[in-house]
Design an enzyme around this catalytic site. Sequence first.
Site, PDB file in Angstrom:
ATOM      1  N   ASP A 105     -11.220   2.771   4.228  1.00 56.72           N
ATOM      2  CA  ASP A 105     -11.304   1.561   4.427  1.00 56.72           C
ATOM      3  C   ASP A 105     -12.611   1.649   4.080  1.00 56.72           C
ATOM      4  O   ASP A 105     -12.981   0.361   4.353  1.00 56.72           O
ATOM      5  CB  ASP A 105     -11.031   1.121   5.886  1.00 56.72           C
ATOM      6  CG  ASP A 105      -9.113  -0.614   5.482  1.00 56.72           C
ATOM      7  OD1 ASP A 105      -9.375  -0.566   4.165  1.00 56.72           O
ATOM      8  OD2 ASP A 105      -9.087  -1.001   6.380  1.00 56.72           O
TER       9      ASP A 105
ATOM     10  N   LYS B 256       0.764  -1.109   0.149  1.00 61.38           N
ATOM     11  CA  LYS B 256       0.350   0.503  -0.284  1.00 61.38           C
ATOM     12  C   LYS B 256       0.452   1.454  -0.190  1.00 61.38           C
ATOM     13  O   LYS B 256       0.772   2.453  -0.965  1.00 61.38           O
ATOM     14  CB  LYS B 256      -1.065   0.321   1.322  1.00 61.38           C
ATOM     15  CG  LYS B 256      -2.003  -0.757   0.763  1.00 61.38           C
ATOM     16  CD  LYS B 256      -2.631  -1.396   2.363  1.00 61.38           C
ATOM     17  CE  LYS B 256      -3.686  -2.722   2.584  1.00 61.38           C
ATOM     18  NZ  LYS B 256      -4.959  -2.947   3.407  1.00 61.38           N
TER      19      LYS B 256
ATOM     20  N   GLN C 267      -4.511  -1.412   9.991  1.00 59.96           N
ATOM     21  CA  GLN C 267      -4.507  -2.434   9.342  1.00 59.96           C
ATOM     22  C   GLN C 267      -5.129  -4.093  10.333  1.00 59.96           C
ATOM     23  O   GLN C 267      -4.696  -3.863  10.774  1.00 59.96           O
ATOM     24  CB  GLN C 267      -3.120  -3.132   8.126  1.00 59.96           C
ATOM     25  CG  GLN C 267      -3.019  -4.282   7.673  1.00 59.96           C
ATOM     26  CD  GLN C 267      -3.731  -4.442   6.877  1.00 59.96           C
ATOM     27  OE1 GLN C 267      -3.399  -4.021   5.211  1.00 59.96           O
ATOM     28  NE2 GLN C 267      -3.716  -5.457   6.804  1.00 59.96           N
TER      29      GLN C 267
END
Length: 293
Positions: free
Chosen positions: A115, A48, A92
């Site tokens: 997200d 990412k 994460q």
Amino acid sequence: MNVINGNEIAAQIIEELRVKVASSAVKPQVLFIRVGEDPASISYVRKKQKTAEQIGIQSRLQVLPESITFDELASVIAIANEDKSINGILVQAPLPSHIDEKKIFNLVCPTKDVDGFNATNLGKLCQEVDDGFISCTPAGIVEIVSRSKIPTEGKNVVVLGRSLIVGKPAGMLMLKKGLPGNATVTFCHSRTSNLEEFTRKADIIIAAIGKPKFLKAEMISKGVTVIDVGINRIADNEKKSGFRLVGDVDYDNVMPLCSAITPVPGGVGPMTVAMLMSNTVKAFELSQKQSNS
Ligand code: NDP
């Protein structure tokens, strides 16, 4: 038969974002929060960060110890929520088992929730308002469908899986009024009886259950489009790593029957990172608009 190239579509999106970011004097900034040293998480976050750099998005990484408490992690998020230089925050997953992931996702400020796991953004998805953030894998599925010109209106879409991060939002997006969308959607899960009765009637199957090669040729009809979200490791002595990745679809036998299919790897996977970047640029643009108004 169209084998959809997710790498190619993701590269197009990344290039479009790079051009957009290059035209702005101020650059978007995303914060990655990683807890512990899980090798898969390390590799996902690294990928990412690399993609962000390619686009011109600035990224910061905060690594926290596995032993961190819920309250300590909550205060890291609270500080990032207040920091005006940060446009997007990504925590994460998976988090250590002593931390309630859903509660943590809900602490991220909805306008920085790139997200799309926050309850506010899931609600906005159901309301079909477009100032929210759609979680990256379902958003990637929609981009694949749309850029591959796969018709959805009036079609039978069967979603295998009902998770909050993939199955449910993917189905909601296909159900949405407008295009791509306007489909008739059926969700199947571990308690569905006679699952193959649904998959045989499907025009589009989105497989997101996490079971290697689950969807077999005898469960589908000729001409179906199959979007394989699954990422499963199976043993393979010929690989240096000792494993290889397969999807939730028995690809070799299903592929010849399909009108279109996404492979694993190289299908939905690369789209997830591209859509995270797209959400980050959107968060940045929304914050710019707000500070100019
Ligand atoms: P979850 O484990 O959260 O959800 C799995 C879903 O599949 C559940 O709804 C479960 O039903 C259902 N299920 C499990 N077994 C069966 C079965 N035998 N028959 C029917 N339904 C079943 O997984 P995720 O949604 O997080 O992920 C799904 C897959 O997608 C995984 O392989 C994951 O690695 C992959 N993935 C890929 C991403 C990408 O970027 N390409 C991103 C995220 C995930 P129930 O609710 O009843 O338990």
